[in-house]
Design a protein around this motif. Sequence first.
Motif, PDB file in Angstrom:
ATOM      1  N   TYR A   2       0.841  -1.189   0.000  1.00  0.00           N
ATOM      2  CA  TYR A   2       0.000   0.000   0.000  1.00  0.00           C
ATOM      3  C   TYR A   2       0.882   1.247   0.000  1.00  0.00           C
ATOM      4  O   TYR A   2       1.948   1.267   0.620  1.00  0.00           O
ATOM      5  CB  TYR A   2      -0.874   0.033   1.250  1.00  0.00           C
ATOM      6  N   LEU A  20      -3.057   0.367   9.173  1.00  0.00           N
ATOM      7  CA  LEU A  20      -2.120  -0.432   8.398  1.00  0.00           C
ATOM      8  C   LEU A  20      -1.101  -1.127   9.300  1.00  0.00           C
ATOM      9  O   LEU A  20      -0.774  -2.306   9.094  1.00  0.00           O
ATOM     10  CB  LEU A  20      -1.403   0.453   7.372  1.00  0.00           C
ATOM     11  N   LEU A  23      -2.761  -3.932  11.219  1.00  0.00           N
ATOM     12  CA  LEU A  23      -2.963  -5.091  10.343  1.00  0.00           C
ATOM     13  C   LEU A  23      -1.665  -5.838  10.063  1.00  0.00           C
ATOM     14  O   LEU A  23      -1.689  -7.016   9.680  1.00  0.00           O
ATOM     15  CB  LEU A  23      -3.572  -4.642   9.014  1.00  0.00           C
ATOM     16  N   VAL A  25       0.433  -5.115   7.604  1.00  0.00           N
ATOM     17  CA  VAL A  25       0.605  -5.252   6.155  1.00  0.00           C
ATOM     18  C   VAL A  25       1.694  -4.294   5.669  1.00  0.00           C
ATOM     19  O   VAL A  25       1.934  -3.256   6.284  1.00  0.00           O
ATOM     20  CB  VAL A  25      -0.713  -4.970   5.414  1.00  0.00           C
ATOM     21  N   TRP A  27       3.436  -1.319   3.779  1.00  0.00           N
ATOM     22  CA  TRP A  27       2.987  -0.043   3.229  1.00  0.00           C
ATOM     23  C   TRP A  27       4.143   0.939   3.247  1.00  0.00           C
ATOM     24  O   TRP A  27       5.112   0.762   3.984  1.00  0.00           O
ATOM     25  CB  TRP A  27       1.801   0.525   4.013  1.00  0.00           C
ATOM     26  N   LEU A  75     -10.391  -1.126   4.257  1.00  0.00           N
ATOM     27  CA  LEU A  75      -9.346  -2.003   4.799  1.00  0.00           C
ATOM     28  C   LEU A  75      -9.935  -3.051   5.741  1.00  0.00           C
ATOM     29  O   LEU A  75      -9.529  -4.218   5.711  1.00  0.00           O
ATOM     30  CB  LEU A  75      -8.290  -1.173   5.527  1.00  0.00           C
ATOM     31  N   ARG A  78     -11.607  -5.637   3.630  1.00  0.00           N
ATOM     32  CA  ARG A  78     -10.661  -6.444   2.843  1.00  0.00           C
ATOM     33  C   ARG A  78      -9.923  -7.454   3.725  1.00  0.00           C
ATOM     34  O   ARG A  78      -9.706  -8.592   3.313  1.00  0.00           O
ATOM     35  CB  ARG A  78      -9.656  -5.540   2.145  1.00  0.00           C
ATOM     36  N   HIS A  79      -9.543  -7.016   4.914  1.00  0.00           N
ATOM     37  CA  HIS A  79      -8.723  -7.879   5.775  1.00  0.00           C
ATOM     38  C   HIS A  79      -9.535  -8.582   6.861  1.00  0.00           C
ATOM     39  O   HIS A  79      -8.962  -9.347   7.651  1.00  0.00           O
ATOM     40  CB  HIS A  79      -7.596  -7.053   6.398  1.00  0.00           C
ATOM     41  N   CYS A  80     -10.845  -8.314   6.902  1.00  0.00           N
ATOM     42  CA  CYS A  80     -11.744  -8.970   7.865  1.00  0.00           C
ATOM     43  C   CYS A  80     -11.271  -8.773   9.304  1.00  0.00           C
ATOM     44  O   CYS A  80     -11.309  -9.703  10.130  1.00  0.00           O
ATOM     45  CB  CYS A  80     -11.873 -10.468   7.554  1.00  0.00           C
ATOM     46  N   ARG A  81     -10.838  -7.543   9.589  1.00  0.00           N
ATOM     47  CA  ARG A  81     -10.390  -7.219  10.941  1.00  0.00           C
ATOM     48  C   ARG A  81     -10.788  -5.784  11.290  1.00  0.00           C
ATOM     49  O   ARG A  81     -10.813  -4.912  10.408  1.00  0.00           O
ATOM     50  CB  ARG A  81      -8.863  -7.359  11.084  1.00  0.00           C
TER      51      ARG A  81
END
Length: 214
Positions: A2, A20, A23, A25, A27, A75, A78-81
């Motif tokens: 990202y 972010l 999560l 992830v 970025w 987000l 998309r990330h189910c959180r």
Amino acid sequence: MYLLHGFSQSGNTFKVAFMLRALGVPWEAVFVDYMRSGQTRDPQWRESVNEMGEAPVLEADGKRLSQSGAILTWLADRHCRFGGRDADEKYEVLRWLLYDNHKFTSYFATWRFMKSFAPSPPDPAVAAFLKARIETCFGIVDRHLERGPFIVGDEPTIADMSLSGYLFFPPEESGYDVAGQYPQIGAWLARLREIPGWADPYAVLPGERIAPKW
């Protein structure tokens, strides 16, 4: 990967960076020179990055997403959180996101900008208008947090990330010792700091720190 367009003074950018990092992830930050050059007012920037002339902007899957509440929701989906565990919680998350963007962050962020970064001191009448509404909003959230550890349910959600976005900046930028004046908010902010990935806005976002002017 990202790409998050924003700058260190922007609590709205920090909301997305907080998400972010929570999560876990990958970025990268893309600096937007809002404070010095007013980059977001440049027609070319608006044409190529965000027609609304605002940060943050998140680049993902060939799209450029804007508006922090919408980005957080995207987000979370998309990330189910962090989006709420069932339909009732998802509704509550949306309700508090709208309250934050319309009132809680809106009044406080405007006041902080006027006090710290505007070219002239705040107009006393405008300051009084904003402060009355800030204190009403803070009181509402402080009382709400008496019911539980987080804004929605017993786990953190994007509602927490959104409402807290401007509250981690130094008190001298706003003149408010939020944690000291509102004990439930203070305890809530301490809990949010314990979320893996949390860090100070000035440590994770690009751009120089600027001393308050007024």
